[in-house]
Structure formats: structure tokens, C-alpha cells
Design an enzyme around this catalytic site. Structure first.
Site, mmCIF file in Angstrom:
data_model
loop_
_atom_site.group_PDB
_atom_site.id
_atom_site.type_symbol
_atom_site.label_atom_id
_atom_site.label_comp_id
_atom_site.label_asym_id
_atom_site.label_seq_id
_atom_site.Cartn_x
_atom_site.Cartn_y
_atom_site.Cartn_z
ATOM 1 N N LYS A 213 -29.655 22.012 -17.448
ATOM 2 C CA LYS A 213 -29.934 20.649 -17.234
ATOM 3 C C LYS A 213 -31.024 20.022 -18.040
ATOM 4 O O LYS A 213 -31.440 19.016 -17.828
ATOM 5 C CB LYS A 213 -30.406 20.593 -15.822
ATOM 6 C CG LYS A 213 -29.029 20.908 -14.632
ATOM 7 C CD LYS A 213 -29.566 20.624 -13.392
ATOM 8 C CE LYS A 213 -28.823 21.357 -12.326
ATOM 9 N NZ LYS A 213 -27.215 20.640 -12.245
ATOM 10 N N HIS B 277 -31.188 20.567 -2.363
ATOM 11 C CA HIS B 277 -29.570 21.036 -2.957
ATOM 12 C C HIS B 277 -29.039 22.212 -2.180
ATOM 13 O O HIS B 277 -29.830 22.846 -1.780
ATOM 14 C CB HIS B 277 -29.839 21.190 -4.403
ATOM 15 C CG HIS B 277 -28.385 21.531 -5.209
ATOM 16 N ND1 HIS B 277 -28.060 22.961 -5.148
ATOM 17 C CD2 HIS B 277 -27.939 20.822 -6.071
ATOM 18 C CE1 HIS B 277 -26.915 22.896 -6.014
ATOM 19 N NE2 HIS B 277 -26.804 21.547 -6.465
ATOM 20 N N GLN C 258 -34.112 19.462 -11.453
ATOM 21 C CA GLN C 258 -33.715 18.179 -12.130
ATOM 22 C C GLN C 258 -34.982 17.547 -12.632
ATOM 23 O O GLN C 258 -35.051 16.337 -13.120
ATOM 24 C CB GLN C 258 -33.361 17.031 -10.948
ATOM 25 C CG GLN C 258 -32.144 17.553 -10.337
ATOM 26 C CD GLN C 258 -30.844 17.109 -10.936
ATOM 27 O OE1 GLN C 258 -30.815 16.278 -12.011
ATOM 28 N NE2 GLN C 258 -29.645 17.954 -10.619
ATOM 29 N N CYS D 285 -23.423 18.529 -3.744
ATOM 30 C CA CYS D 285 -24.143 19.769 -3.227
ATOM 31 C C CYS D 285 -25.448 19.524 -2.291
ATOM 32 O O CYS D 285 -26.398 20.119 -2.373
ATOM 33 C CB CYS D 285 -24.713 20.800 -4.554
ATOM 34 S SG CYS D 285 -23.304 21.282 -5.148
ATOM 35 N N ASP E 146 -38.243 23.727 -6.518
ATOM 36 C CA ASP E 146 -37.000 23.474 -7.380
ATOM 37 C C ASP E 146 -37.006 22.664 -8.461
ATOM 38 O O ASP E 146 -37.002 21.405 -8.076
ATOM 39 C CB ASP E 146 -35.880 23.423 -6.433
ATOM 40 C CG ASP E 146 -34.651 23.251 -6.930
ATOM 41 O OD1 ASP E 146 -34.451 23.031 -8.183
ATOM 42 O OD2 ASP E 146 -33.500 22.845 -6.208
#
Ligand code: PLP
Length: 395
Positions: free
Chosen positions: A214, A110, A191, A352, A188
Site C-alpha cells: 500500500k 479493518h 493506510q 473489509c 495499524d
């Protein structure tokens, strides 16, 4: 069982919501806890000593402990609240990671895990290396090892689950390989947490970035996990009120982690609400969440397969939540507009993740992003609307 009843948005809206990768809907208990904080005991934390201030501090710190246990971190000092994954990555980028000659990312990142490295003066081959992918967007471990052999003692920063294509990286293997070459790893997890159980000690990463919004929690809240052994080697990237032991006109001394990293007044309601979202996940259980999501994902893939114009980029293997595709001969933006008219919330565009779109020689995709509160009806409604949109655009 449908879990929509726990999310007020679904009672109030007639939208078919398929954009959870952008942000998830919020649980009733999360919204209630924010309201309770603002209406019943609104006060700042870690400062004043009156009743409501103490209550706010206790709830805030309970959230930290809950998140620590939730991801199986060793100690609550390893949990630093931020406003989301973007801030978590920027923090570590401009602090611990800035001293590394080489930063290694993957080709599926991202922008939040690309732009901060550029701002640090890194570019491809000059302080920044990018690991490619194999079939089905699988992380290329052979290339990763080749990069590590040439660049030991690097900083690796990779996504767990791709927001654009739903690919799941084997982050445990990434960490083990990176550590073999004296490198450090940030994952990261933007998600991840809404879809998969995270066990930090098992993964053995050094940093893990978390997004609250999220994960069924409020916007403007997230966290970064920092491995205990590194806490004294990570410099704060912001300082100010609430971070200090002593201040004179001449110098300041800082508190220990996590306080030295949380400068200024935090998103108190958001942090408190975040715990409620995690409690809700615990009540439902990841086993049920994952099972439902895999079933939905497969159903979506199979229904899309029946539409001859659909162009896929990856299969259902090692993927979850985010499904990207295009329609042959049709611009994805037009599909987005026609789906919006039919009350379907999806995202179209580069998500993104412009570099991977460029690599695939496309401008963007149509992305359906699922969470466990979605059901088969949502997918059926979406497929009918998609077919209608294709017919309108092709006729
Ligand atoms: N990383 C990934 C993979 C994402 O999907 C996103 C948001 O879409 C981010 C980072 C940024 O997260 P946040 O909104 O919490 O800053």
C-alpha cells in the site's frame, strides 16, 4: 507536476486507477530492483558466504536501516519484516497481546484488526472492547478513557487511517491516554505510510504495523515496528531456520531481534524493493504528497456534492485518501459494474469493515481511494462516468 510517469502501470493501462487503498501502483525503481535481484544476484540472505549471498544480505539489511530512519525508530532491531499488516497484527496478537485480559479496538477497524482477536476467543464484552465514534467518525476519547479506567493494563489496537472512510485518528493522543492507564498500543498503519509522515518516537506507540504494497512497494512485504524496551518480552510466533543461535536435539536458543522474529526465507526481493519505494517518497517529499492529496480529496468531495443523489457518511475534515459514499436508490455493486465498463477502477462493498457497515445499516459503499499520483483529470473522468452510471441505473 504529474507523478504518473514514474509508475509503469499508467503507461501501459488506460484505466483510471482510484483504488490505491486496496493496493498502490508500483514505482519503476521498485520494479527494476526486484528484477535486478532475480536476474543479477539471486541468493538467500543471512546464510551462505559467497558474493551474491553477501550482496543480498547487505541490500536486505540496508532496507531495514532505511525503514528505521524513515519512520524515525531508535534502532534497526525494532524493525521486523513481515508479509504485510495482516501478518504483523497476527504476530503481535498471538504473541505479546495474548496475555492481556482486555483488547481495545475502535469501531472503524479493518477485519485484519478484528478477526485475529476473535480467533483468540475474545468477543465483545468478553476480552474485547470497542471504542465508538463521535461526529464525522472521530474517535471517541471520552469512551476510550471510560474503557481504560475500567480495564487498565490492556492492549489497544487501532487503525491510524480508516480504509473505509479515510478518517485519521489522533494516534499520538491515543498512545498517551493508553500509556496513562498502563496499556500498550499497536497502530495499524496500513493506510498511513503512502500518505503521511510517520515519526514513531513522536507518536510513542509500542507497535506499528506497515504494509509495503500500500506504499508503492511489492506485494507480500510489510513490517512491524516493536519498541526496543519490549523486544525481549515479545515471543516469536514462528520459529525455524535463521532464527537460532544453537540447536541440539534437546533445545534451541534464539538470536536477538530482529532475526529471532524472521523465520525461514523472507521475501528478499520485496524487502529490497520496499526501500526503493521509500527512497521515492523521500525524493518527492511528504509535504508535496499531502498537499496534493488534500487538494484532490476536497475537489472530489465538492464534485460529488454537486450530484444530488450522493449520500455522504463523513466530510473532508480529518480525512485523507479514502472517500466513501452511496447513491440514493441504487445498489453500490451495480455502480461498480458500470464504472468498470467505463474503465474506472474503484472498490464497492464493505471494504473489509463489515461491523461499521452494519452499524450504519448499509451493506457497503462506493469507495474512491486516492494517492498522490492521481490528478484532477482522474476525478473529472470518474465524475462523468459516475453520472452516466447513475443515469443508466435510474432511467
Ligand atoms: N488494515 C487496514 C486498515 C487495511 O486497509 C488493510 C488492507 O486493506 C489491512 C489492514 C491489511 O493489510 P495487508 O494487505 O498489508 O495485510
Amino acid at each position: 507536476m504529474s507523478y504518473k510517469k514514474f509508475f509503469p502501470y499508467f503507461k501501459n493501462s488506460d484505466i483510471t486507477y482510484l483504488d490505491s487503498g486496496a493496493t498502490t501502483q508500483k514505482v519503476q525503481s521498485v520494479i527494476a530492483s526486484e528484477l535486478e535481484y532475480y536476474t543479477d544476484y539471486c541468493a538467500n540472505t543471512h546464510r551462505s558466504n559467497f558474493g551474491d549471498a553477501n550482496k543480498a544480505t547487505i541490500h536486505y539489511e540496508e532496507s531495514r536501516k532505511y525503514l528505521q530512519k524513515f519512520i524515525n525508530a531508535k534502532d534497526s532491531s525494532e524493525i521486523i519484516f513481515t508479509k504485510g499488516v495482516t501478518e504483523s497484527i497476527n504476530f503481535i496478537c498471538s504473541s505479546f497481546a495474548k496475555n492481556f485480559k482486555t483488547v481495545i479496538i475502535s469501531s472503524l477497524e479493518h477485519h485484519s484488526n478484528i478477526v485475529p482477536w476473535h480467533m483468540q476467543g475474545r468477543s465483545l464484552g468478553d476480552g474485547l472492547e470497542v471504542v465508538g465514534y463521535k461526529d464525522n467518525f472521530a474517535f471517541d476519547f471520552d469512551e476510550f478513557e471510560r474503557i481504560l479506567v475500567k480495564n487498565p493494563n490492556s492492549f489497544v489496537s487501532v487503525t491510524h487511517i480508516s480504509n473505509a472512510f479515510g478518517t485519521i485518528n489522533d494516534i499520538k493522543k491515543i498512545c498517551a491516554m493508553a500509556h496513562k492507564y498502563d496499556s500498550y498500543v499497536l497502530i495499524d498503519g496500513a493506510q498511513s505510510l503512502a500518505h503521511k509522515k510517520i515519526d514513531i518516537q513522536d507518536i510513542d506507540c509500542d507497535f506499528f504495523a506497515i504494509s509495503g504494497h500500500k506504499t508503492f512497494a511489492p506485494t507480500g512485504v510489510g513490517a512491524v515496528y516493536i519498541k526496543q524496551e519490549l523486544l525481549n518480552r515479545v515471543e516469536p510466533y514462528q520459529t525455524g531456520g535463521a532464527t537460532i543461535k544453537t540447536v541440539t536435539y534437546n533445545s534451541s536458543t534464539l538470536l536477538d531481534s530482529p532475526y529471532k522474529f524472521e523465520a525461514g526465507t523472507q521475501n528478499i526481493a520485496g524487502v529490497i524493493g520496499f526501500r526503493k519505494a521509500l527512497e521515492f517518497i523521500d525524493e518527492v517529499g511528504y509535504e508535496i504528497i499531502e498537499k496534493q492529496e488534500y487538494r484532490l480529496y476536497e475537489y472530489l468531495h465538492n464534485e460529488l456534492k454537486k450530484i444530488s443523489e450522493v449520500v455522504f457518511y463523513n466530510t473532508t475534515k480529518e480525512t485523507i485518501s479514502n472517500k466513501s459514499f452511496n447513491i440514493q436508490g441504487v445498489i453500490h455493486d451495480d455502480v461498480g459494474i458500470l464504472l468498470d465498463k467505463q474503465k474506472i477502477a474503484i472498490r464497492v462493498g464493505h471494504h473489509c469493515a463489515m461491523p461499521i457497515m452494519e452499524k450504519l445499516e448499509i451493506k457497503g459503499t462506493i469507495r474512491v481511494s486516492l494517492a498522490f499520483y492521481n490528478d484532477f483529470d482522474d476525478i473529472d473522468i470518474f465524475i462523468v462516468a459516475l453520472k452516466r452510471a447513475i443515469k443508466m441505473l435510474k432511467d
